[in-house]
Design a protein around this motif. Structure first.
Motif, PDB file in Angstrom:
ATOM      1  N   ILE A 113       0.822  -1.211   0.000  1.00 58.32           N
ATOM      2  CA  ILE A 113       0.000   0.000   0.000  1.00 58.32           C
ATOM      3  C   ILE A 113       0.859   1.265   0.000  1.00 58.32           C
ATOM      4  N   VAL A 114       1.748   1.403   0.971  1.00 58.53           N
ATOM      5  CA  VAL A 114       2.448   2.667   1.175  1.00 58.53           C
ATOM      6  C   VAL A 114       3.403   2.973   0.026  1.00 58.53           C
ATOM      7  N   ARG A 115       4.239   2.025  -0.340  1.00 59.50           N
ATOM      8  CA  ARG A 115       5.222   2.302  -1.394  1.00 59.50           C
ATOM      9  C   ARG A 115       4.574   2.557  -2.753  1.00 59.50           C
ATOM     10  N   PRO A 116       3.549   1.784  -3.175  1.00 59.39           N
ATOM     11  CA  PRO A 116       2.919   2.139  -4.454  1.00 59.39           C
ATOM     12  C   PRO A 116       2.245   3.516  -4.422  1.00 59.39           C
ATOM     13  N   LEU A 117       1.629   3.876  -3.306  1.00 59.68           N
ATOM     14  CA  LEU A 117       1.002   5.196  -3.243  1.00 59.68           C
ATOM     15  C   LEU A 117       2.031   6.316  -3.260  1.00 59.68           C
ATOM     16  N   SER A 118       3.153   6.143  -2.566  1.00 61.32           N
ATOM     17  CA  SER A 118       4.181   7.181  -2.615  1.00 61.32           C
ATOM     18  C   SER A 118       4.776   7.290  -4.018  1.00 61.32           C
ATOM     19  N   TRP A 119       4.974   6.162  -4.724  1.00 62.83           N
ATOM     20  CA  TRP A 119       5.446   6.224  -6.115  1.00 62.83           C
ATOM     21  C   TRP A 119       4.425   6.952  -6.992  1.00 62.83           C
ATOM     22  N   ALA A 123       5.667  10.091  -8.978  1.00 74.66           N
ATOM     23  CA  ALA A 123       5.877   9.897 -10.413  1.00 74.66           C
ATOM     24  C   ALA A 123       4.727  10.408 -11.268  1.00 74.66           C
ATOM     25  N   VAL A 124       3.505  10.498 -10.717  1.00 72.36           N
ATOM     26  CA  VAL A 124       2.355  10.852 -11.550  1.00 72.36           C
ATOM     27  C   VAL A 124       1.724  12.171 -11.103  1.00 72.36           C
ATOM     28  N   LEU A 125       1.364  12.268  -9.854  1.00 73.84           N
ATOM     29  CA  LEU A 125       0.570  13.420  -9.422  1.00 73.84           C
ATOM     30  C   LEU A 125       1.383  14.709  -9.317  1.00 73.84           C
ATOM     31  N   VAL A 126       2.627  14.641  -8.849  1.00 73.29           N
ATOM     32  CA  VAL A 126       3.441  15.852  -8.771  1.00 73.29           C
ATOM     33  C   VAL A 126       3.755  16.403 -10.161  1.00 73.29           C
ATOM     34  N   PRO A 127       4.147  15.572 -11.142  1.00 74.24           N
ATOM     35  CA  PRO A 127       4.353  16.141 -12.487  1.00 74.24           C
ATOM     36  C   PRO A 127       3.070  16.709 -13.094  1.00 74.24           C
ATOM     37  N   ILE A 128       1.932  16.081 -12.829  1.00 76.28           N
ATOM     38  CA  ILE A 128       0.675  16.644 -13.334  1.00 76.28           C
ATOM     39  C   ILE A 128       0.441  18.005 -12.694  1.00 76.28           C
ATOM     40  N   ARG A 129       0.717  18.104 -11.409  1.00 68.80           N
ATOM     41  CA  ARG A 129       0.539  19.396 -10.740  1.00 68.80           C
ATOM     42  C   ARG A 129       1.481  20.442 -11.317  1.00 68.80           C
ATOM     43  N   LEU A 133      -1.429  21.548 -14.111  1.00 70.23           N
ATOM     44  CA  LEU A 133      -2.289  22.394 -13.293  1.00 70.23           C
ATOM     45  C   LEU A 133      -1.671  23.764 -13.019  1.00 70.23           C
ATOM     46  N   ALA A 134      -0.351  23.833 -12.835  1.00 67.52           N
ATOM     47  CA  ALA A 134       0.281  25.120 -12.546  1.00 67.52           C
ATOM     48  C   ALA A 134       0.136  26.105 -13.711  1.00 67.52           C
ATOM     49  N   PRO A 135       0.374  25.700 -14.989  1.00 67.53           N
ATOM     50  CA  PRO A 135       0.152  26.661 -16.079  1.00 67.53           C
ATOM     51  C   PRO A 135      -1.303  27.109 -16.204  1.00 67.53           C
ATOM     52  N   ILE A 136      -2.239  26.199 -15.931  1.00 65.94           N
ATOM     53  CA  ILE A 136      -3.658  26.579 -15.982  1.00 65.94           C
ATOM     54  C   ILE A 136      -3.937  27.607 -14.879  1.00 65.94           C
TER      55      ILE A 136
END
Length: 169
Positions: A113-119, A123-129, A133-136
């Motif tokens: 649970i913990v390691r897949p969620l931190s990955w 790897a996915v949510l921070v780059p999307i942000r 989302l930041a340019p928008i």
């Protein structure tokens, strides 16, 4: 005089009276207060006395010697020793096993649970942000900033004599 039991008078402001006997007597009520005081209350007191003096002592005796004392003896000589010498070691062994299983389940929980969620976060949510989302958000801010500046200037124009207009006026 109360409105329910007194004889009516012609100029009485009580709306329940109609120039005859009171409302309570019209519907057939008699002097129930006397019946309650001199008949029902003594009967109730007699019943309470009978229960208190005649029924309560035998019931207390029966409950004490048929329920409470046998229950206390059962607890003292059967349940407490069984719990102390039979159930306690079993419970302690189960607690130890659960603690060991808990440490194993902590490791499993960490890897499943913990390691897949931190990955997923890194790897996915921070780059999307950062890249979507930041340019928008910057574009929305650049669009709304002139509207905010214009609103501020309009409100500044409403100042009278160098003082702000009191709120609510």
């Amino acid at each position: 005089m109360t409105c329910a039991y007194a004889l009516d008078e012609p100029d009485d402001p009580c709306p329940q009276r109609s120039g005859r006997l009171s409302f309570a007597r019209e519907r057939g009520d008699t002097n129930l207060a006397g019946v309650a005081r001199y008949v029902l209350v003594p009967i109730g007191n007699a019943i309470a006395w009978a229960v208190e003096r005649l029924l309560r002592p035998p019931l207390v005796f029966l409950i004490r010697y048929l329920v409470i004392k046998p229950g206390a003896l059962l607890y003292r000589y059967v349940l407490a020793p069984v719990g102390r010498y039979v159930l306690a070691p079993i419970v302690y062994a189960l607690i130890g096993a659960l603690l060991f299983a808990g440490s194993v389940s902590t490791v499993v929980f960490d890897f499943l649970i913990v390691r897949p969620l931190s990955w997923l976060w890194r790897a996915v949510l921070v780059p999307i942000r950062n890249h979507v989302l930041a340019p928008i958000g910057r574009a929305i801010r650049a669009t709304l900033r002139p509207i905010g500046n214009a609103t501020r200037e309009i409100l500044r124009a409403f100042r009278i004599g160098g003082r702000a207009v009191p709120p609510g006026r």
